[in-house]
Motif scaffolding. Structure first.
Motif, PDB file in Angstrom:
ATOM      1  N   LEU A  78       0.835  -1.205   0.000  1.00 22.93           N
ATOM      2  CA  LEU A  78       0.000   0.000   0.000  1.00 22.93           C
ATOM      3  C   LEU A  78       0.869   1.254   0.000  1.00 22.93           C
ATOM      4  O   LEU A  78       0.524   2.257  -0.635  1.00 22.93           O
ATOM      5  CB  LEU A  78      -0.940   0.003   1.204  1.00 22.93           C
ATOM      6  CG  LEU A  78      -2.057   1.050   1.145  1.00 22.93           C
ATOM      7  CD1 LEU A  78      -2.985   0.776  -0.035  1.00 22.93           C
ATOM      8  CD2 LEU A  78      -2.860   1.084   2.435  1.00 22.93           C
ATOM      9  N   PHE A  79       1.988   1.199   0.720  1.00 21.33           N
ATOM     10  CA  PHE A  79       2.921   2.331   0.705  1.00 21.33           C
ATOM     11  C   PHE A  79       3.424   2.572  -0.721  1.00 21.33           C
ATOM     12  O   PHE A  79       3.460   3.714  -1.200  1.00 21.33           O
ATOM     13  CB  PHE A  79       4.112   2.053   1.634  1.00 21.33           C
ATOM     14  CG  PHE A  79       5.181   3.115   1.572  1.00 21.33           C
ATOM     15  CD1 PHE A  79       5.042   4.291   2.286  1.00 21.33           C
ATOM     16  CD2 PHE A  79       6.314   2.940   0.785  1.00 21.33           C
ATOM     17  CE1 PHE A  79       6.012   5.286   2.220  1.00 21.33           C
ATOM     18  CE2 PHE A  79       7.287   3.925   0.713  1.00 21.33           C
ATOM     19  CZ  PHE A  79       7.139   5.096   1.440  1.00 21.33           C
ATOM     20  N   ALA A  81       1.900   1.690  -3.436  1.00 19.89           N
ATOM     21  CA  ALA A  81       0.756   2.181  -4.210  1.00 19.89           C
ATOM     22  C   ALA A  81       0.584   3.688  -4.031  1.00 19.89           C
ATOM     23  O   ALA A  81       0.293   4.410  -4.990  1.00 19.89           O
ATOM     24  CB  ALA A  81      -0.520   1.452  -3.794  1.00 19.89           C
ATOM     25  N   SER A  82       0.779   4.180  -2.801  1.00 23.75           N
ATOM     26  CA  SER A  82       0.633   5.616  -2.541  1.00 23.75           C
ATOM     27  C   SER A  82       1.719   6.419  -3.250  1.00 23.75           C
ATOM     28  O   SER A  82       1.468   7.513  -3.752  1.00 23.75           O
ATOM     29  CB  SER A  82       0.651   5.892  -1.039  1.00 23.75           C
ATOM     30  OG  SER A  82       1.926   5.647  -0.486  1.00 23.75           O
ATOM     31  N   SER A  86       0.870   9.072  -6.291  1.00 22.54           N
ATOM     32  CA  SER A  86       1.364  10.446  -6.125  1.00 22.54           C
ATOM     33  C   SER A  86       2.211  10.847  -7.329  1.00 22.54           C
ATOM     34  O   SER A  86       2.101  11.974  -7.829  1.00 22.54           O
ATOM     35  CB  SER A  86       2.191  10.571  -4.841  1.00 22.54           C
ATOM     36  OG  SER A  86       1.410  10.284  -3.708  1.00 22.54           O
ATOM     37  N   TYR A 166      -0.890   0.541  -9.786  1.00 25.43           N
ATOM     38  CA  TYR A 166      -1.664   1.014  -8.624  1.00 25.43           C
ATOM     39  C   TYR A 166      -2.989   0.258  -8.526  1.00 25.43           C
ATOM     40  O   TYR A 166      -3.381  -0.212  -7.452  1.00 25.43           O
ATOM     41  CB  TYR A 166      -1.916   2.518  -8.757  1.00 25.43           C
ATOM     42  CG  TYR A 166      -2.897   3.080  -7.744  1.00 25.43           C
ATOM     43  CD1 TYR A 166      -2.519   3.298  -6.420  1.00 25.43           C
ATOM     44  CD2 TYR A 166      -4.208   3.388  -8.117  1.00 25.43           C
ATOM     45  CE1 TYR A 166      -3.421   3.819  -5.493  1.00 25.43           C
ATOM     46  CE2 TYR A 166      -5.106   3.903  -7.202  1.00 25.43           C
ATOM     47  CZ  TYR A 166      -4.712   4.117  -5.887  1.00 25.43           C
ATOM     48  OH  TYR A 166      -5.615   4.625  -4.974  1.00 25.43           O
ATOM     49  N   LYS A 170      -4.313  -2.231  -5.503  1.00 20.02           N
ATOM     50  CA  LYS A 170      -5.579  -1.949  -4.817  1.00 20.02           C
ATOM     51  C   LYS A 170      -6.545  -3.123  -4.932  1.00 20.02           C
ATOM     52  O   LYS A 170      -7.337  -3.367  -4.026  1.00 20.02           O
ATOM     53  CB  LYS A 170      -6.221  -0.689  -5.414  1.00 20.02           C
ATOM     54  CG  LYS A 170      -5.459   0.580  -5.119  1.00 20.02           C
ATOM     55  CD  LYS A 170      -5.583   1.020  -3.674  1.00 20.02           C
ATOM     56  CE  LYS A 170      -6.958   1.584  -3.391  1.00 20.02           C
ATOM     57  NZ  LYS A 170      -7.068   2.097  -2.013  1.00 20.02           N
ATOM     58  N   GLY A 180      -8.981   3.235   3.283  1.00 17.32           N
ATOM     59  CA  GLY A 180      -7.780   2.875   2.545  1.00 17.32           C
ATOM     60  C   GLY A 180      -7.119   4.105   1.921  1.00 17.32           C
ATOM     61  O   GLY A 180      -5.892   4.255   1.984  1.00 17.32           O
ATOM     62  N   LEU A 181      -7.933   5.002   1.347  1.00 18.61           N
ATOM     63  CA  LEU A 181      -7.380   6.224   0.756  1.00 18.61           C
ATOM     64  C   LEU A 181      -6.784   7.125   1.843  1.00 18.61           C
ATOM     65  O   LEU A 181      -5.748   7.763   1.629  1.00 18.61           O
ATOM     66  CB  LEU A 181      -8.468   6.978  -0.016  1.00 18.61           C
ATOM     67  CG  LEU A 181      -8.023   8.289  -0.668  1.00 18.61           C
ATOM     68  CD1 LEU A 181      -6.862   8.060  -1.628  1.00 18.61           C
ATOM     69  CD2 LEU A 181      -9.194   8.952  -1.390  1.00 18.61           C
ATOM     70  N   GLU A 184      -3.459   5.734   2.539  1.00 17.45           N
ATOM     71  CA  GLU A 184      -2.551   6.032   1.424  1.00 17.45           C
ATOM     72  C   GLU A 184      -1.991   7.443   1.522  1.00 17.45           C
ATOM     73  O   GLU A 184      -0.784   7.666   1.369  1.00 17.45           O
ATOM     74  CB  GLU A 184      -3.292   5.895   0.089  1.00 17.45           C
ATOM     75  CG  GLU A 184      -3.493   4.480  -0.400  1.00 17.45           C
ATOM     76  CD  GLU A 184      -4.283   4.474  -1.688  1.00 17.45           C
ATOM     77  OE1 GLU A 184      -3.886   5.207  -2.629  1.00 17.45           O
ATOM     78  OE2 GLU A 184      -5.295   3.775  -1.774  1.00 17.45           O
ATOM     79  N   THR A 185      -2.871   8.409   1.749  1.00 19.73           N
ATOM     80  CA  THR A 185      -2.413   9.800   1.833  1.00 19.73           C
ATOM     81  C   THR A 185      -1.614  10.041   3.108  1.00 19.73           C
ATOM     82  O   THR A 185      -0.709  10.877   3.126  1.00 19.73           O
ATOM     83  CB  THR A 185      -3.601  10.774   1.763  1.00 19.73           C
ATOM     84  OG1 THR A 185      -4.625  10.377   2.689  1.00 19.73           O
ATOM     85  CG2 THR A 185      -4.200  10.798   0.358  1.00 19.73           C
TER      86      THR A 185
END
Length: 302
Positions: A78-79, A81-82, A86, A166, A170, A180-181, A184-185
């Motif tokens: 997930l890291f 993916a973020s 970005s 990505y 997800k 989840g979002l 991510e942020t």
């Protein structure tokens, strides 16, 4: 079938919003792309966290982080993916505000093809015969578009690959889309805040230094970012990745129209030929899915 229908609804909604986004970023072209990006990250985090707390999901949010941390594979996936999304945001904003809207549309035309391949190879998703033909037609259209561009479109391919990977990540991490979002942020927001502090100290920040309209538009990047991403996350959990990939052609078609009609970017006969292949693929894919749905319904009723 009902789950798939709702997934299609969420996907179409997300892609319609993304299709209109070039006009939003154009309204902020007087702001540096890097500041728009950090604004998106900060305000998306603030907005999603507020919503999570308002719907009394704070406890679930903490549990999500604990569960993620207990599975290091999911946590770092997930890291990653973020970081990917970005990077995708920055490239997209920069491209739109430097008059590369048509190339961004090419990137998002290529993206579904990569999503289809990722779904087939990594998730073992199956394509019916008509869907395989649709994939080949779409591929031909994208190849023509790429060749006619005159040089290898690194910008388009970077956009395509980052978002396709990505989506794959997800698809495999089962998290509530909103929470989840927010997570991510959360991964990226410390870097964004540090950069914003540097901008203010250096005197280069547009936020609070130009006009009220700019401030409001920068704040609303949070909603513009969060809403379609939450809808997309809901969609990919309910429908196959290949379907999410093909539906994504909605967004680049809208981007292309906006780039050519509103911002006067070029669109010639070769472009029309390539899009004829892509639109034929979309029509074939859609018809095959409708027939499949009718047959499935008939079997259930029998």
């Amino acid at each position: 079938m009902q789950t798939e229908k709702s997934g299609i609804f969420w996907a179409i909604g997300a892609y319609l919003i993304w299709g209109l986004m070039p006009m939003y970023w154009k309204s902020l072209e007087h702001v540096a792309s890097a500041e728009i990006l950090v604004g998106r990250i900060v305000w998306a985090f603030v907005l999603t966290l507020i919503v999570v707390l308002l719907i009394k999901n704070g406890h679930h949010f903490k549990n999500d982080i604990k569960i993620l941390w207990s599975s290091q594979r999911d946590f770092w996936s997930l890291f990653f993916a973020s970081v990917l999304v970005s990077s995708n945001w920055f490239i997209y904003i920069w491209a739109v505000n430097h008059n590369f809207i048509v190339q961004t549309s090419l990137g998002y035309y290529i993206n579904p093809l990569i999503s289809v391949l990722l779904g087939v190879f990594f998730l073992k998703e199956k394509l019916a015969k008509a869907q395989q033909i649709a994939f080949v037609l779409a591929t031909i259209g994208v190849i023509i578009l790429t060749v006619s561009y005159g040089e290898f479109p690194w910008l388009a391919f970077t956009l395509a690959i980052t978002f396709a990977v990505y989506g794959l990540i997800k698809k495999q991490i089962k998290l509530d889309p909103l929470r989840g979002l927010t997570i991510e942020t959360l991964f990226i927001v410390p870097v964004a805040v540090i950069y914003y502090i540097w901008l203010f100290k250096d005197g280069h920040a547009a936020f609070l230094h130009i006009d009220l309209k700019t401030d409001i538009l920068l704040i609303l990047t949070g909603a513009a970012t969060a809403l379609p991403l939450v809808m997309y996350a809901k969609a990919v959990q309910k429908i196959p990745l290949y379907m999410a990939g093909f539906l994504q052609y909605i967004a680049p078609t809208m981007m292309l129209f906006i780039g050519v009609v509103i911002y006067d970017e070029t669109f010639g006969k070769i472009d029309l030929l390539s899009f004829a292949f892509i639109w034929s693929a979309l029509l074939l894919f859609t018809v095959s899915k409708v027939i499949e749905a009718i047959k499935s319904k008939g079997t259930q009723e029998a």
